[in-house]
Design an enzyme around this catalytic site. Structure first.
Site, PDB file in Angstrom:
ATOM      1  N   CYS A   2       0.857  -1.178   0.000  1.00 33.11           N
ATOM      2  CA  CYS A   2       0.000   0.000   0.000  1.00 33.11           C
ATOM      3  C   CYS A   2       0.894   1.230   0.000  1.00 33.11           C
ATOM      4  O   CYS A   2       1.823   1.345   0.781  1.00 33.11           O
ATOM      5  CB  CYS A   2      -0.939   0.085   1.183  1.00 33.11           C
ATOM      6  N   ARG A  27       4.208  -0.785  -4.622  1.00 32.43           N
ATOM      7  CA  ARG A  27       3.815  -1.257  -3.288  1.00 32.43           C
ATOM      8  C   ARG A  27       2.453  -1.949  -3.280  1.00 32.43           C
ATOM      9  O   ARG A  27       2.081  -2.598  -2.299  1.00 32.43           O
ATOM     10  CB  ARG A  27       3.763  -0.083  -2.311  1.00 32.43           C
ATOM     11  N   TRP A  73      -2.921  -2.645  -1.750  1.00 36.36           N
ATOM     12  CA  TRP A  73      -2.678  -4.088  -1.840  1.00 36.36           C
ATOM     13  C   TRP A  73      -3.545  -4.673  -0.737  1.00 36.36           C
ATOM     14  O   TRP A  73      -3.231  -4.586   0.445  1.00 36.36           O
ATOM     15  CB  TRP A  73      -1.199  -4.385  -1.614  1.00 36.36           C
ATOM     16  N   ASN A  99      -1.854   2.171   5.512  1.00 35.78           N
ATOM     17  CA  ASN A  99      -1.024   1.045   5.099  1.00 35.78           C
ATOM     18  C   ASN A  99      -0.774   0.196   6.341  1.00 35.78           C
ATOM     19  O   ASN A  99      -0.274   0.712   7.337  1.00 35.78           O
ATOM     20  CB  ASN A  99       0.287   1.595   4.522  1.00 35.78           C
ATOM     21  N   GLY A 100      -1.166  -1.064   6.288  1.00 37.63           N
ATOM     22  CA  GLY A 100      -0.944  -1.944   7.439  1.00 37.63           C
ATOM     23  C   GLY A 100      -2.172  -2.773   7.743  1.00 37.63           C
ATOM     24  O   GLY A 100      -3.092  -2.876   6.922  1.00 37.63           O
ATOM     25  N   GLU A 484      16.255 -19.079  -6.841  1.00 35.67           N
ATOM     26  CA  GLU A 484      15.960 -17.704  -7.253  1.00 35.67           C
ATOM     27  C   GLU A 484      15.442 -17.677  -8.703  1.00 35.67           C
ATOM     28  O   GLU A 484      14.509 -16.944  -9.024  1.00 35.67           O
ATOM     29  CB  GLU A 484      17.228 -16.851  -7.081  1.00 35.67           C
ATOM     30  N   LYS A 488      11.797 -16.236  -9.788  1.00 38.44           N
ATOM     31  CA  LYS A 488      11.637 -15.175 -10.789  1.00 38.44           C
ATOM     32  C   LYS A 488      10.621 -15.589 -11.840  1.00 38.44           C
ATOM     33  O   LYS A 488       9.740 -14.823 -12.206  1.00 38.44           O
ATOM     34  CB  LYS A 488      12.962 -14.906 -11.487  1.00 38.44           C
ATOM     35  N   GLU A 491       7.052 -15.700 -10.363  1.00 41.80           N
ATOM     36  CA  GLU A 491       6.555 -14.373  -9.982  1.00 41.80           C
ATOM     37  C   GLU A 491       6.008 -13.597 -11.175  1.00 41.80           C
ATOM     38  O   GLU A 491       4.972 -12.955 -11.063  1.00 41.80           O
ATOM     39  CB  GLU A 491       7.715 -13.524  -9.422  1.00 41.80           C
ATOM     40  N   HIS A 507      14.501 -37.766  -5.668  1.00 40.51           N
ATOM     41  CA  HIS A 507      13.622 -38.073  -4.540  1.00 40.51           C
ATOM     42  C   HIS A 507      12.221 -37.489  -4.728  1.00 40.51           C
ATOM     43  O   HIS A 507      11.558 -37.160  -3.762  1.00 40.51           O
ATOM     44  CB  HIS A 507      14.254 -37.581  -3.241  1.00 40.51           C
ATOM     45  N   LYS A 606       5.829  -5.064  -3.611  1.00 35.97           N
ATOM     46  CA  LYS A 606       7.265  -5.162  -3.376  1.00 35.97           C
ATOM     47  C   LYS A 606       7.657  -5.168  -1.907  1.00 35.97           C
ATOM     48  O   LYS A 606       8.397  -6.009  -1.451  1.00 35.97           O
ATOM     49  CB  LYS A 606       7.948  -3.993  -4.077  1.00 35.97           C
TER      50      LYS A 606
HETATM   51  N1  HGA Z   1      -5.597  -3.373   5.604  1.00 34.69           N
HETATM   52  C1  HGA Z   1      -5.796  -2.348   4.620  1.00 34.69           C
HETATM   53  C2  HGA Z   1      -4.481  -1.848   4.077  1.00 34.69           C
HETATM   54  C3  HGA Z   1      -3.732  -2.934   3.374  1.00 34.69           C
HETATM   55  C4  HGA Z   1      -2.257  -2.762   3.306  1.00 34.69           C
HETATM   56  O1  HGA Z   1      -1.610  -1.903   3.870  1.00 34.69           O
HETATM   57  N2  HGA Z   1      -1.601  -3.630   2.565  1.00 34.69           N
HETATM   58  O2  HGA Z   1      -0.209  -3.606   2.530  1.00 34.69           O
HETATM   59  C5  HGA Z   1      -6.677  -2.847   3.500  1.00 34.69           C
HETATM   60  O3  HGA Z   1      -6.857  -4.053   3.311  1.00 34.69           O
HETATM   61  O4  HGA Z   1      -7.203  -2.012   2.783  1.00 34.69           O
END
Ligand code: HGA
Length: 611
Positions: A2, A27, A73, A99-100, A484, A488, A491, A507, A606
C-alpha cells in the site's frame, strides 16, 4: 505494501498525489483513491491502477490544496471500488488512508457497531477511522488527541494520514511498523510511504518514528509520541536522484534494473575492498568485529529473494570464515521459540528495510541478546534503525516488483561479510584473500559479459513460453541460484516453477519429467560440475528439455543439453552473481511473451509491510 501520498500547501494537490501514487505503485496496485479537501471533501476511488482512477476522475472537480491518496494491496476485503481507500467516518467529516493491518479490527468493529456505527466497506481501515471519530465525539477532543487515544487501542501495524473537513488546512499522520516520510517544502508538506513521490519538490525530509504522530498544517509540523510528549523532528537530506526513479529508455523497470547490475555491484563494493592488500573494510559493522571474530554461530533471517541471498551467504561464510550459519524464514523464526544466545550474530536481509516479518524476527533476536546486523537497500528504513550495525547494498531504488539488482547486491554484501569475517578469524591465507578480492573486483565486468545472453534467453523464452511447469536444478552454491531462478519465473510469468538441489531430483521431482518439462540446470565448471552432468543425463533419459547455464567454452554439457547459455568463467564465489543474470532475463522474456505485466505482477507487492 500500500502506498500513501499526502499533500498540504499552496499547489493543487491532485497532480502531485497522482504522480506520487504512480511512483508508489510497486507497493500495491489493486485499487487507488484520492480525497481532496476544499469546500468539503471530494473523494474518488477505483479498483485497478492509478491510471484507471485518473480516467474515472476526468472532468470531475479536482480542486484542492490539501489531499490524501492511496494505492492498495488488499488485506481485508477484496479489491473493489468500495474497499478502496480513502475511507470515511460515519458523518464523512474525516477521511483516512492506511497502510498496514489493524489486527483487533473485528473486536473494535463489534463494539462500534453496538454503538450504532454502520460500515460501508470490509476493511480494517474503515474501523479505525470510525474509532477515531467515536473518540473525538465521546471525549470532545481534537483530531490529534483522538488519533493518539485511538492508536493506544489498536493492535497491529499502520501508517495513516487523515484529512478533516472541519479543518481543511490540517492533516494528521502516524506510523507504527509501516513506513512514512514527511517532506518539508516552502509552506508545504508532502507525506509518503517512501521518498520517491517527494524527491522533485524537496530534499528535506523527516522519517516518522514508530508510534509518532504528526500534526501538519501548511506552515507547521508538530510531532508527538503516543504518550503525548512533543518530539523534535530530525530533518535529513535525501540522497536519491530523480533519474533513479525513471526507466531511462528501457521498456520496463525490471529490464533497466537487470542491466544496472554491473553498476550496482560496483557501487556496493566501492570503498569496501582493497584487493592488493587482501583487505575488506565494512564501516557499518566494524564496531562488531570482536563479536564476529568470536561468534559461535550466525543466523540469517529473511524472506523471499532475500532468503535466497541468505542461502548464498551461508555457503560463502561457512566456506571462507568457518562459522556455522543457519538461514531462516523470518516468518517462521519469529513464531518459533528459537534458541538464541548473546554470542549469536543475526543478519537480517531486506531490500526495503521494512519487511514486517524480518523486523519482528530482529526484535525477537535483539530481546534475547544477539548482535543484529542488517543488509538493506533503502537508507533510513526501519530495519537499519533497529539493528546494531549493518551494510547497505547501495543498489539504488528498485522499482520492478521482482527483485533483481537488489538480490545481486545482497549477494555481493554477503560475499564481503564472508571475507571480512575470514579476515577477522584468520581462516584464509592472505594470498587467498588477495585472489578472491581480485576476482570480486572484476565481478561488474563479468556481469556485463553475462548480460550479453539477452538474445539467447529471448529465443529460449519463445520455446518454453507455453509450459505450465518448470524445474530449476543446482548444486552447492548453484542451489540458491536455482531457487531464485524458479521464483523469478513464477513471480512474473505465472509458470509454476520449483527450484531443487540437483541431487534431490531423484527423490520426487523426477516423476514430473517428460518431454514437455523445461529443466533449467546450473551446470557451470565448479566443484560439482561432474555430478551435475550426471543429473542432466538423468533428465535427458526421461526426455526432459534441458536448458543449461554453462561456463564459456563448455563442450560436455552442450552435447547433452537442448539449449545452453554461456556465462564467463570465474572464481566459484562469483557463480551466484553471474548465473543469476541469464535466469532473470529468461523470466523477463518469458513473461513478456506471455503478455504479463512484468513490473507489476498480479497479487504481488514489493515491500511486504504486513505479516
Ligand atoms: N488493511 C488495509 C491496508 C492494506 C495494506 O496496507 N496492505 O499492505 C486494507 O486491506 O485495505
Amino acid at each position: 505494501m500500500c502506498g500513501i501520498v499526502g499533500y498540504i500547501g499552496q499547489k493543487e494537490a491532485w497532480p502531485i498525489i497522482v504522480k506520487g501514487l504512480k511512483r508508489l505503485e510497486y507497493r500495491g496496485y489493486d485499487s487507488a483513491g484520492i480525497a481532496l479537501v476544499a469546500q468539503g471533501i471530494n473523494s474518488y476511488k477505483k479498483a485497478g491502477k492509478v491510471t484507471d482512477l485518473e480516467a474515472f476522475a476526468e472532468g470531475k472537480d479536482l480542486r484542492g490544496r490539501v489531499g490524501i491518496g492511496h494505492t492498495r494491496w488488499a488485506t481485508h476485503g477484496e479489491p473493489s471500488d468500495r474497499n478502496a481507500h480513502p475511507h470515511f467516518s460515519e458523518d464523512e467529516r474525516l477521511a483516512i488512508v492506511h497502510n498496514g493491518i489493524i489486527e483487533n479490527y473485528a473486536t473494535l468493529k463489534e463494539e462500534l457497531a453496538s454503538r450504532g456505527h454502520t460500515f460501508k466497506s470490509d476493511t480494517d481501515t474503515e474501523v479505525l477511522i470510525h474509532l477515531i471519530a467515536d473518540i473525538m465525539e465521546a471525549e470532545n477532543t481534537d483530531l490529534l488527541e483522538a488519533v493518539r487515544i485511538a492508536l493506544t487501542q489498536v493492535v497491529g501495524a499502520y501508517a495513516i494520514v487523515i484529512a478533516d473537513r472541519e479543518h481543511p488546512n490540517q492533516l494528521v499522520a502516524a506510523r507504527k511498523g509501516s513506513p512514512m516520510v514527511i517532506g518539508i517544502g516552502e509552506k508545504e508538506y508532502f507525506i509518503a510511504s517512501d521518498a520517491s513521490p517527494i524527491i522533485e519538490y524537496t530534499r528535506n525530509v523527516v522519517y516518522l518514528k514508530d508510534q509518532e504522530i504528526a500534526f501538519i498544517s501548511d506552515d507547521a509540523l508538530l510531532l508527538k509520541n503516543i504518550d503525548n510528549e512533543v518530539q523534535t523532528p530530525y530533518i535529513q537530506k535525501l540522497e536519491m536522484h530523480l533519474e533513479m526513479l525513471e526507466k531511462a529508455g528501457y521498456e520496463h523497470f525490471m529490464l533497466k534494473e537487470i542491466h544496472e547490475q554491473p553498476r550496482s555491484i560496483r557501487d556496493c563494493m566501492r570503498g569496501r575492498i582493497y584487493p592488493q592488500e587482501g583487505k575488506v573494510q565494512l564501516g557499518g559493522i566494524k564496531e562488531y568485529a570482536e563479536k564476529l571474530r568470536n561468534a559461535d554461530r550466525i543466523i540469517i533471517v529473511a524472506c523471499g529473494t532475500s532468503w535466497h541471498a541468505g542461502l548464498v551467504g551461508e555457503y560463502l561464510i561457512e566456506e571462507y570464515a568457518r562459522v556455522p550459519v543457519g538461514v531462516e524464514y523470518a516468518s517462521e523464526f519469529r513464531y518459533r521459540n528459537p534458541i538464541i544466545t548473546e554470542k549469536d550474530i543475526v543478519i537480517a536481509i531486506s531490500q526495503s528495510g521494512e519487511t514486517a516479518d524480518t523486523m519482528a524476527a530482529v526484535e525477537l533476536a535483539k530481546e534475547r541478546g544477539a548482535t543484529i546486523l542488517g543488509i538493506c537497500n533503502v537508507v533510513g528504513s526501519s530495519i537499519p534503525r533497529l539493528t546494531h550495525g549493518g551494510v547497505y547494498t547501495h543498489a539504488g531504488p528498485e522499482i520492478g516488483v521482482a527483485s533483481t539488482k537488489a538480490f545481486t547486491a545482497q549477494v555481493t554484501v554477503l560475499t564481503l561479510i564472508a571475507l571480512y569475517t575470514a579476515q577477522l578469524r584468520g581462516t584464509l591465507p592472505q594470498s587467498k584473500l588477495v585472489e578472491l578480492l581480485t576476482a570480486l573486483e572484476d565481478a561488474p565486468l563479468l556481469v556485463e559479459r553475462a548480460l550479453k545472453c539477452d538474445e539467447a534467453t529471448q529465443y529460449i523464452a519463445s520455446e518454453i513460453k507455453d509450459s505450465t511447469n518448470a524445474i530449476f536444478l543446482g548444486r552447492g552454491i548453484g542451489f540458491p541460484v536455482a531457487l531464485e531462478g524458479a521464483l523469478k519465473l513464477k513471480e512474473i510469468s505465472y509458470i509454476h516453477a520449483e527450484g531443487y538441489p540437483a541431487a534431490e531430483m531423484k527423490h520426487g521431482p523426477i516423476a514430473l519429467i517428460d518431454k514437455e518439462m523445461p529443466v533449467v540446470v546450473i551446470a557451470t565448471k565448479n566443484s560439482s560440475y561432474e555430478k551435475v552432468i550426471s543429473n542432466i543425463q538423468e533428465v535427458k533419459a526421461r526426455k526432459g528439455r534441458v536448458i543449461a547455464i554453462v561456463t564459456e567454452g563448455d563442450t560436455a554439457v552442450r552435447e547433452l543439453a537442448d539449449y545452453v547459455i554461456e556465462i564467463p568463467d570465474a572464481e566459484e564465489a562469483l557463480l551466484p552473481l553471474l548465473a543469476t543474470v541469464p535466469l532473470q532475463l529468461l523470466s523477463y522474456h518469458t513473461a513478456l511473451l506471455r503478455g504479463c505485466n512484468v513490473d507489476q505482477p498480479r497479487n504481488l507487492a514489493k515491500s511486504v509491510t504486513v505479516e
